[in-house]
Design a protein around this motif. Structure first.
Motif, short mmCIF file in Angstrom:
data_model
loop_
_atom_site.label_atom_id
_atom_site.label_comp_id
_atom_site.label_asym_id
_atom_site.label_seq_id
_atom_site.Cartn_x
_atom_site.Cartn_y
_atom_site.Cartn_z
N SER A 378 0.85 -1.19 0.00
CA SER A 378 0.00 0.00 0.00
C SER A 378 0.89 1.24 0.00
N SER A 380 0.77 5.89 -0.57
CA SER A 380 -0.06 7.08 -0.66
C SER A 380 0.72 8.24 -1.26
N THR A 389 -4.46 7.15 -1.99
CA THR A 389 -3.84 5.87 -1.64
C THR A 389 -3.89 4.91 -2.81
N VAL A 391 -1.51 1.24 -4.64
CA VAL A 391 -0.68 0.04 -4.51
C VAL A 391 0.57 0.22 -5.37
#
Ligand SMILES: [Zn+2]
Ligand SMILES: [Zn+2]
Ligand SMILES: [Zn+2]
Length: 419
Positions: A378, A380, A389, A391
């Motif tokens: 993850s 951001s 946000t 991946v």
């Protein structure tokens, strides 16, 4: 989530960064896009509101393959995405589809959750392109280079107002030359667990990228979007692409198991509609990623290995990655900017599955957001309008990870910039 600041960020950075290559203008060696231009096979057709094409059938009369699939009643795949591998679904990295608004409804919808592939409208035309595509094996990698222009004719894009397809899908995009460099494992191995798919799933032997089964709204793209005779159409940055096996990619097997028609981004092969006994493959024959394992032809030999199959049933090609994807997208995502509604207000959103800026390179902010993180982590990005946000994923021509905004439009321009 307001996507405009992110796009602005991407766009500004792309102006600053010389690495952001502007797409080349489309080159057509064939007839200029014109309402009059019709493919030869189509020339006898009346200009009916709905043309009756059987091109989605794969039922070539010279083909001893057999099929029990009813093309007049295919189940719609709308919303069939899952957060874990599931047969008949797309295990999607993207679960927020930001496309919005009503769209035209094709007369090929049966109204009972099924659609009729034999009655679907087709974007007409027969434009030829200077396709470039190479494939080579180098040190355990299968290297692809190309321009994404198909080795077969396409329809006229943008969709002409005189085309019957225009009533349902006003795709305003033009097909544009791209620059693809892709390296996939030549002999892929299974991942510990299947991996989710982003906006794209692989590259086909026609030199064209294949997207997942979804449109920008998480609906069944093959059922709802209108493609040309070769089952393709361009997205917002001009990437011509399919969502299902193109009828213009030849299955060179005349009986028994289909031949190879493309490669998924994890390196595994995608084969045509038919299994070893020559019968059409259905979801019942395949696992949660839309594949299975048996002996197939692979690089000139016969090898027992996992492979995907194209089907006429949703999700059409790859439902999840059996291996680890080397990349999840080459383009900036679906984002067709389609004026699908009667009022022509298209949506520029799409399952991006990519951290790239619109023109092929991720902005520094997106790269910085994944510094020290691994693929799939993850991430951001701070924008003037808040935190986005996503991946971490790797662009095809870079080893550097970049942050892919989840459910964003992947840095595509807002719909208002579209004609
Ligand atoms: Zn037609
Ligand atoms: Zn098979
Ligand atoms: Zn599409």
């Amino acid at each position: 989530m307001n996507k405009t600041p992110l796009f602005t960020l991407f766009a500004i950075l792309c102006v600053v960064l010389t690495a952001c290559n502007a797409p080349l203008p489309p080159t057509s060696s064939g007839s200029a896009p014109s309402n009059e231009s019709q493919p030869a096979a189509d020339s006898s057709q009346p200009a009916a509101a709905t043309e009756d094409h059987s091109h989605a059938g794969g039922a070539d009369s010279d083909h001893p393959h057999t099929s029990d699939v009813d093309l007049t009643h295919l189940e719609l795949g709308d919303g069939k995405y899952s957060t874990s591998p599931q047969a008949g679904y797309v295990y999607s990295c993207i679960t927020q589809f930001n496309g919005g608004g009503a769209t035209g409804t094709g007369s090929w919808m049966n109204g009972d959750g099924t659609w009729d592939a034999t009655k679907k409208a087709v974007v007409d035309g027969s434009v030829t392109w200077p396709s470039s595509f190479t494939l080579s094996l180098q040190g355990g990698q299968r290297i692809f280079t190309g321009n994404d222009l198909p080795n077969h004719p396409t329809g006229n894009f943008p969709v002409d107002p005189g085309d019957d397809a225009y009533a349902v899908d006003r795709n305003p995009n033009s097909i544009q030359e791209q620059s693809i460099t892709l390296s996939l494992p030549a002999n892929p191995t299974a991942a510990a667990q299947p991996n989710c798919v982003g906006g794209e799933v692989g590259i086909m032997l026609s030199g064209v990228v294949i997207f997942s089964a979804f449109d920008a709204e998480g609906r069944d793209a093959v059922a709802h979007e209108v493609q040309d005779e070769c089952d393709g159409h361009p997205q917002i940055s001009g990437f011509y692409h399919y969502h299902s096996l193109s009828d213009c990619i030849e299955d060179t097997s005349t009986s028994g198991h289909s031949s190879l028609v493309g490669y998924a981004f994890d390196g595994y092969g995608i084969y045509g509609y038919y299994d070893e006994d020559g019968a059409e493959v259905t979801n019942d024959d395949l696992d949660e990623c839309h594949g299975h394992t048996h002996i197939v032809e692979w690089d000139g030999g016969m090898v027992e290995m996992y492979h995907y199959h194209a089907t006429h049933e949703f999700p059409y090609t790859v439902g999840c990655f059996h291996g680890a994807p080397a990349v999840r997208a080459l383009s900036a995502g679906e984002g067709q900017g389609q004026g699908q509604q009667p009022n022509g207000q298209g949506q520029a959103t799409g399952p991006a599955g990519t951290g790239q800026g619109q023109q092929g390179q991720p902005p520094q902010e997106a790269i910085a957001a994944c510094a020290g993180l691994s693929e799939g982590a993850s991430c951001s990005i701070n924008t003037p309008n808040g935190t986005v946000t996503g991946v971490c994923g790797a662009p095809p021509n870079s080893s550097q990870l970049a942050c892919i905004p989840a459910g964003s439009n992947g840095g595509q321009p807002p719909a208002s910039t579209q004609p």
